[in-house]
Scaffold this motif. Structure first.
Motif, PDB file in Angstrom:
ATOM      1  N   THR A 123      53.905  35.575 164.689  1.00 58.05           N
ATOM      2  CA  THR A 123      53.411  36.919 164.377  1.00 58.05           C
ATOM      3  C   THR A 123      52.846  36.972 162.962  1.00 58.05           C
ATOM      4  OG1 THR A 123      54.997  37.984 165.865  1.00 58.05           O
ATOM      5  CG2 THR A 123      54.071  39.345 164.112  1.00 58.05           C
ATOM      6  N   TYR A 124      51.660  37.551 162.849  1.00 61.20           N
ATOM      7  CA  TYR A 124      51.070  37.810 161.536  1.00 61.20           C
ATOM      8  C   TYR A 124      51.529  39.195 161.075  1.00 61.20           C
ATOM      9  CZ  TYR A 124      47.873  33.987 162.722  1.00 61.20           C
ATOM     10  OH  TYR A 124      47.342  32.775 163.080  1.00 61.20           O
ATOM     11  N   GLN A 125      51.929  39.294 159.811  1.00 57.55           N
ATOM     12  CA  GLN A 125      52.265  40.582 159.215  1.00 57.55           C
ATOM     13  C   GLN A 125      51.220  40.905 158.152  1.00 57.55           C
ATOM     14  OE1 GLN A 125      56.887  41.457 159.412  1.00 57.55           O
ATOM     15  NE2 GLN A 125      56.464  39.859 157.939  1.00 57.55           N
ATOM     16  N   TYR A 126      50.636  42.077 158.274  1.00 56.75           N
ATOM     17  CA  TYR A 126      49.547  42.473 157.388  1.00 56.75           C
ATOM     18  C   TYR A 126      49.894  43.811 156.750  1.00 56.75           C
ATOM     19  CZ  TYR A 126      44.717  43.562 155.959  1.00 56.75           C
ATOM     20  OH  TYR A 126      43.584  43.872 155.247  1.00 56.75           O
ATOM     21  N   VAL A 127      49.832  43.861 155.416  1.00 53.36           N
ATOM     22  CA  VAL A 127      50.208  45.054 154.657  1.00 53.36           C
ATOM     23  C   VAL A 127      48.976  45.614 153.962  1.00 53.36           C
ATOM     24  CG1 VAL A 127      51.708  45.990 152.858  1.00 53.36           C
ATOM     25  CG2 VAL A 127      52.493  44.064 154.253  1.00 53.36           C
ATOM     26  N   GLN A 128      48.720  46.902 154.155  1.00 51.92           N
ATOM     27  CA  GLN A 128      47.600  47.564 153.483  1.00 51.92           C
ATOM     28  C   GLN A 128      47.738  49.069 153.647  1.00 51.92           C
ATOM     29  OE1 GLN A 128      43.644  46.590 154.917  1.00 51.92           O
ATOM     30  NE2 GLN A 128      42.674  47.167 152.994  1.00 51.92           N
ATOM     31  N   ASN A 129      47.301  49.784 152.615  1.00 52.23           N
ATOM     32  CA  ASN A 129      47.239  51.256 152.689  1.00 52.23           C
ATOM     33  C   ASN A 129      48.549  51.904 153.129  1.00 52.23           C
ATOM     34  OD1 ASN A 129      44.602  51.657 151.795  1.00 52.23           O
ATOM     35  ND2 ASN A 129      43.742  51.336 153.831  1.00 52.23           N
ATOM     36  N   GLY A 130      49.660  51.336 152.673  1.00 49.74           N
ATOM     37  CA  GLY A 130      50.948  51.953 152.954  1.00 49.74           C
ATOM     38  C   GLY A 130      51.518  51.672 154.328  1.00 49.74           C
ATOM     39  N   TYR A 131      50.947  50.673 155.035  1.00 49.18           N
ATOM     40  CA  TYR A 131      51.433  50.354 156.373  1.00 49.18           C
ATOM     41  C   TYR A 131      51.633  48.842 156.542  1.00 49.18           C
ATOM     42  CZ  TYR A 131      50.371  55.151 157.769  1.00 49.18           C
ATOM     43  OH  TYR A 131      50.345  56.518 157.867  1.00 49.18           O
ATOM     44  N   ILE A 132      52.449  48.501 157.504  1.00 46.18           N
ATOM     45  CA  ILE A 132      52.700  47.110 157.878  1.00 46.18           C
ATOM     46  C   ILE A 132      52.289  46.949 159.336  1.00 46.18           C
ATOM     47  CG2 ILE A 132      54.410  45.260 158.026  1.00 46.18           C
ATOM     48  CD1 ILE A 132      56.232  47.313 156.338  1.00 46.18           C
ATOM     49  N   LEU A 133      51.429  46.002 159.600  1.00 39.90           N
ATOM     50  CA  LEU A 133      50.984  45.730 160.962  1.00 39.90           C
ATOM     51  C   LEU A 133      51.486  44.359 161.389  1.00 39.90           C
ATOM     52  CD1 LEU A 133      47.604  46.471 162.580  1.00 39.90           C
ATOM     53  CD2 LEU A 133      48.317  44.087 162.520  1.00 39.90           C
TER      54      LEU A 133
ATOM     55  N   THR B 103      48.459  44.083 168.677  1.00 40.73           N
ATOM     56  CA  THR B 103      49.408  44.600 167.699  1.00 40.73           C
ATOM     57  C   THR B 103      50.706  44.972 168.410  1.00 40.73           C
ATOM     58  OG1 THR B 103      47.719  45.398 166.167  1.00 40.73           O
ATOM     59  CG2 THR B 103      49.858  46.488 166.095  1.00 40.73           C
ATOM     60  N   LYS B 104      51.826  44.462 167.869  1.00 42.22           N
ATOM     61  CA  LYS B 104      53.135  44.718 168.474  1.00 42.22           C
ATOM     62  C   LYS B 104      53.963  45.702 167.655  1.00 42.22           C
ATOM     63  CE  LYS B 104      54.347  42.650 171.597  1.00 42.22           C
ATOM     64  NZ  LYS B 104      54.836  41.280 171.800  1.00 42.22           N
ATOM     65  N   GLY B 105      53.644  45.819 166.366  1.00 36.41           N
ATOM     66  CA  GLY B 105      54.412  46.707 165.508  1.00 36.41           C
ATOM     67  C   GLY B 105      53.530  47.330 164.445  1.00 36.41           C
ATOM     68  N   PHE B 106      53.838  48.574 164.087  1.00 38.94           N
ATOM     69  CA  PHE B 106      53.090  49.272 163.047  1.00 38.94           C
ATOM     70  C   PHE B 106      54.071  50.204 162.344  1.00 38.94           C
ATOM     71  CE2 PHE B 106      49.934  52.581 161.669  1.00 38.94           C
ATOM     72  CZ  PHE B 106      49.218  51.758 160.808  1.00 38.94           C
ATOM     73  N   TYR B 107      54.328  49.953 161.070  1.00 34.85           N
ATOM     74  CA  TYR B 107      55.354  50.673 160.328  1.00 34.85           C
ATOM     75  C   TYR B 107      54.792  51.212 159.014  1.00 34.85           C
ATOM     76  CZ  TYR B 107      58.389  47.946 163.426  1.00 34.85           C
ATOM     77  OH  TYR B 107      58.976  47.375 164.523  1.00 34.85           O
ATOM     78  N   ALA B 108      55.336  52.323 158.577  1.00 33.28           N
ATOM     79  CA  ALA B 108      55.016  52.826 157.248  1.00 33.28           C
ATOM     80  C   ALA B 108      55.728  51.966 156.223  1.00 33.28           C
ATOM     81  CB  ALA B 108      55.438  54.288 157.112  1.00 33.28           C
ATOM     82  N   LEU B 109      55.057  51.658 155.137  1.00 35.81           N
ATOM     83  CA  LEU B 109      55.678  50.840 154.093  1.00 35.81           C
ATOM     84  C   LEU B 109      56.873  51.559 153.487  1.00 35.81           C
ATOM     85  CD1 LEU B 109      55.233  48.073 152.827  1.00 35.81           C
ATOM     86  CD2 LEU B 109      53.709  49.126 151.146  1.00 35.81           C
ATOM     87  N   SER B 110      56.845  52.880 153.529  1.00 41.37           N
ATOM     88  CA  SER B 110      57.971  53.671 153.029  1.00 41.37           C
ATOM     89  C   SER B 110      59.202  53.571 153.933  1.00 41.37           C
ATOM     90  CB  SER B 110      57.556  55.141 152.886  1.00 41.37           C
ATOM     91  OG  SER B 110      57.111  55.654 154.132  1.00 41.37           O
ATOM     92  N   ASP B 111      59.003  53.120 155.168  1.00 39.18           N
ATOM     93  CA  ASP B 111      60.114  52.896 156.099  1.00 39.18           C
ATOM     94  C   ASP B 111      60.703  51.528 155.780  1.00 39.18           C
ATOM     95  OD1 ASP B 111      61.856  52.726 158.229  1.00 39.18           O
ATOM     96  OD2 ASP B 111      60.296  52.505 159.753  1.00 39.18           O
ATOM     97  N   SER B 112      61.493  51.471 154.722  1.00 40.69           N
ATOM     98  CA  SER B 112      61.914  50.195 154.130  1.00 40.69           C
ATOM     99  C   SER B 112      62.681  49.306 155.096  1.00 40.69           C
ATOM    100  CB  SER B 112      62.755  50.444 152.874  1.00 40.69           C
ATOM    101  OG  SER B 112      63.926  51.186 153.191  1.00 40.69           O
ATOM    102  N   LEU B 113      63.403  49.896 156.043  1.00 39.53           N
ATOM    103  CA  LEU B 113      64.168  49.101 157.001  1.00 39.53           C
ATOM    104  C   LEU B 113      63.405  48.865 158.303  1.00 39.53           C
ATOM    105  CD1 LEU B 113      67.773  50.541 156.530  1.00 39.53           C
ATOM    106  CD2 LEU B 113      66.690  48.583 155.407  1.00 39.53           C
ATOM    107  N   MET B 114      62.145  49.309 158.344  1.00 38.63           N
ATOM    108  CA  MET B 114      61.272  49.094 159.496  1.00 38.63           C
ATOM    109  C   MET B 114      61.960  49.550 160.787  1.00 38.63           C
ATOM    110  SD  MET B 114      59.661  45.398 158.360  1.00 38.63           S
ATOM    111  CE  MET B 114      58.337  45.450 159.588  1.00 38.63           C
ATOM    112  N   GLN B 115      62.377  50.795 160.789  1.00 40.64           N
ATOM    113  CA  GLN B 115      63.133  51.337 161.927  1.00 40.64           C
ATOM    114  C   GLN B 115      62.275  52.154 162.882  1.00 40.64           C
ATOM    115  OE1 GLN B 115      66.108  53.395 159.537  1.00 40.64           O
ATOM    116  NE2 GLN B 115      67.645  51.875 160.094  1.00 40.64           N
ATOM    117  N   HIS B 116      61.081  52.567 162.439  1.00 34.84           N
ATOM    118  CA  HIS B 116      60.277  53.478 163.250  1.00 34.84           C
ATOM    119  C   HIS B 116      58.916  52.855 163.535  1.00 34.84           C
ATOM    120  CE1 HIS B 116      63.385  56.403 162.326  1.00 34.84           C
ATOM    121  NE2 HIS B 116      63.197  56.168 161.028  1.00 34.84           N
ATOM    122  N   ASN B 117      58.790  52.293 164.725  1.00 30.64           N
ATOM    123  CA  ASN B 117      57.533  51.662 165.125  1.00 30.64           C
ATOM    124  C   ASN B 117      56.518  52.743 165.497  1.00 30.64           C
ATOM    125  OD1 ASN B 117      55.478  50.070 166.138  1.00 30.64           O
ATOM    126  ND2 ASN B 117      56.835  48.738 167.307  1.00 30.64           N
TER     127      ASN B 117
END
Length: 656
Positions: free
Chosen positions: A593-603, A610-624
């Motif tokens: 899996t590639y993880q890509y961070v930009q504009n406050g999000y993690i893809l 795309t399997k996951g999309f998280y807000a960077l502010s969601d530090s524990l990556m709990q809300h896809n």
């Protein structure tokens, strides 16, 4: 049929061994998998693991199956083969269990299952015996588990039962009974079982029956997981070793059919016209010093974690905290890999780790250079320092390949200062070696570019005896080593500050990768890649925390930007200080899996979707937030990065 039944029973024993090893893997690394783990999802992952176990078991047991189903159950044959088949079965499964248990320990350092590149990675190391011995002691319970499991395999192994017509003694000449009707019937049935088994075995190895099914690969594990890190739990180490033998590491995707469109979306070629300021300015001939600090993850640095533990976190790096108060750092900074050999090309050549460590792939023979090579062409003296045995980790060869004119290792250090400062396992202790580093730089003609790779904050995590009381055990076993290395860095800067070249130097401090963690944020898929990037210019000592995303591959272009370098160069990263925050990004690769961070999000992108999309502010990556359409532009850009990487690697286009 007796052999067939025995074979089936014993293969079920092998499945039990693999599943027990997976349970141990989970328990040994539970903190990495516990987030959001439910019983139903655990069963989903364990169920998916059966497919990979099937492939590994069938591949490693083909000789066993053939012996059991081709050789007839005649007493004279079984007298010879029963021992061979049993010993083979026990040996194969003991080895499988051993590598799975070893990976249960090694996982916390890599966050992935081991592949065959590990043999290239450590081929020049002479200290692995002591390292393994230390781990045997530290994980004695796994050694006992291994011994008990192998003993149970020995006791539970099923021998083909013997019927009365084959109980003749060795000297009773039972050969005449080979044509007995019951024997012929039994053997014909045995061959029929083999004939039926062959397509089942092929399907099991491939991962399915249909012609559309391709042989399963490591990345197939992602269909059973919610987070990339969980793929390691689905997989098993014999499978990842088997699947990575002689495989093409880089496969070019066809995301973009038009080359001009691909170049327009993303290109690793940097031109002077990209920055009018740089194109019109004279290059600054400042010295460049890069400190790559072993395992020095962002988690350990108090100044970069002011909100951790409710604002009470102090960290383990008072000297680096002081340095940060006079440096440029970033709110979000990441490494591009999880191994030392990932860090070298990322930091010094702006080449990230995708799929496998770049240094260990055939593409490492491509034409490419790095920061040292670029600055050598501008009249810089360049040197690389690593206190381990010369040749260790392939660093000496890599340094010379990328433009370093000189290499200083343990051999050169001991020629100058004797042998008392060797740590007994890996390298010269950090404190004396960093002082030696200053000493040798002071002999170099300015401008110079150097890099040092430290070693003391490495397994087996010990500090010099004279500092044992000053840095006692606390928290994780690495913490005392971080404190020692931090002190060594502080004394390095104290000594360097007295040198005539000091104020004409740009210092960059980062880690090769992260390491052991005791905070949930740093155990997430992204948190495991949080590394510091600290840029210190003594002529401009104002501290500045820049609200941007930065990564190791940005170091080369950012340093060249600070020097006003105006010629074309190759780098997958960007000049982060001269790039708007919304265009700054970071990328890493883990378990398919590639993880890509930009504009406050993690893809999170598996190469197809795309399997996951998280807000960077969601530090524990709990809300896809996968339903959020905002990820389309990020996925589009990531595809361009991946395709550029794969095309250029396979076509030897790593220079302007």
């Amino acid at each position: 049929m007796r052999n067939a039944i025995a074979t089936l029973c014993n293969l079920l024993l092998a499945y039990a061994v693999y599943m027990l090893a997976r349970i141990v893997f989970l328990l040994e690394n539970y903190s990495y998998f516990s987030q959001g783990l439910t019983f139903s999802h655990l069963m989903e992952m364990f169920g998916g693991g059966l497919m990979f176990d099937t492939t590994a078991i069938l591949v490693t047991h083909i000789p066993y199956i053939l012996f059991m189903l081709i050789i007839p159950s005649n007493y004279h044959f079984s007298f010879i083969t029963s021992r061979l088949t049993k010993y083979y079965f026990l040996a194969v499964n003991a080895i499988a269990l051993a590598v799975n248990l070893a990976d249960a320990v090694y996982f916390q350092y890599t966050m992935r299952r081991t592949t065959t590149t590990v043999f290239s990675e450590f081929q020049n190391e002479g200290n692995l015996g002591s390292i393994i011995g230390t781990e045997f002691i530290n994980h004695w319970y796994l050694v006992l588990f291994f011994a008990a499991t192998v003993w149970l395999l020995w006791k539970l192994y099923v021998h083909p039962s013997q019927s009365s017509i084959f109980t003749a003694r060795p000297h009773s000449k039972p050969w005449s009974k080979i044509f007995h009707f019951s024997f012929v019937k039994d053997y014909v049935l045995q061959l029929l079982v083999l004939a039926v088994s062959v397509p089942l075995i092929i399907a099991g190895i491939r991962g399915g029956f249909t012609t559309a099914v391709r042989p399963i690969t490591i990345s197939n594990a992602n269909q059973y997981v919610n987070r990339p890190i969980e793929a390691a739990l689905v997989l098993n180490t014999p499978f990842t070793l088997y699947r990575s033998i002689g495989k093409n590491v880089f496969t070019v995707p066809a995301y973009f059919q038009d080359a001009k469109e691909l170049e327009a979306v993303y290109t690793p070629i940097h031109n002077a016209q990209d920055s009018t300021l740089h194109a019109q300015s004279v290059m600054l001939k400042k010295n460049v010093v890069v400190l790559i600090v072993e395992s020095f993850g962002r988690e350990y640095i108090g100044a970069l974690n002011k909100t951790l533990d409710g604002g009470n976190y102090k960290g383990y790096t008072p000297c680096v905290d002081t340095l940060i108060s006079h440096s440029t750092t970033f709110t979000h900074s990441y490494c591009n890999g999880r191994k030392s050999i990932d860090g070298m090309p990322s930091i010094l050549c702006s080449i990230p780790m995708f799929v496998e460590p770049f240094i260990l792939t055939p593409s490492s023979m491509n034409d490419y250079t790095g920061l040292a090579g670029i600055l050598s062409a501008e009249g810089y003296q360049t040197a690389f320092f690593h206190g381990a045995q010369n040749g260790s980790m392939g660093f000496e060869a890599f340094a010379r390949k990328t433009g370093f004119q000189h290499y200083y290792g343990r051999t050169e250090y001991e020629a100058a200062h004797g042998t008392d400062d060797f740590d007994g396992t890996w390298a010269i202790w950090d404190e004396p070696f960093l002082q030696y580093y200053v000493e040798e730089m002071s002999r170099m003609q300015q401008p110079f570019m150097t890099a040092v790779f430290t070693a003391s904050s490495h397994h087996p995590f010990v500090v010099p005896e004279k500092y044992a009381k000053q840095f006692p055990e606390e928290g994780l076993e690495i913490h005392k080593c971080i404190r020692y290395t931090d002190q060594a860095i502080g004394r390095f800067f104290q000594t360097a500050s007295r040198q005539p070249w000091f104020k004409n130097t740009i210092f960059v401090l980062t880690s090769d990768h992260t390491n052991m963690s005791d905070h949930a944020y740093y155990q997430t898929d992204l948190g495991g890649f949080c590394s510091p990037i600290i840029i210190y210019d003594p002529s401009q000592p104002e501290g500045n925390m820049v609200d941007k995303v930065a990564q190791q591959i940005d170091i080369l272009p950012t340093v060249l930007g600070l020097l006003n370098y105006h010629k074309p160069y190759f780098a997958f990263g960007i000049d982060v200080l001269n790039t708007p925050a919304e265009d700054c990004w970071a990328v890493n690769y883990m378990n398919g899996t590639y993880q890509y961070v930009q504009n406050g999000y993690i893809l999170q992108f598996d190469g197809n979707k795309t399997k996951g999309f998280y807000a960077l502010s969601d530090s524990l990556m709990q809300h896809n937030l996968i339903e959020n359409s905002q990820f389309n532009a990020m996925e589009f850009r990531l595809k361009a990065i991946v395709q550029q990487y794969m095309e250029r690697m396979t076509q030897n286009r790593l220079v302007p």
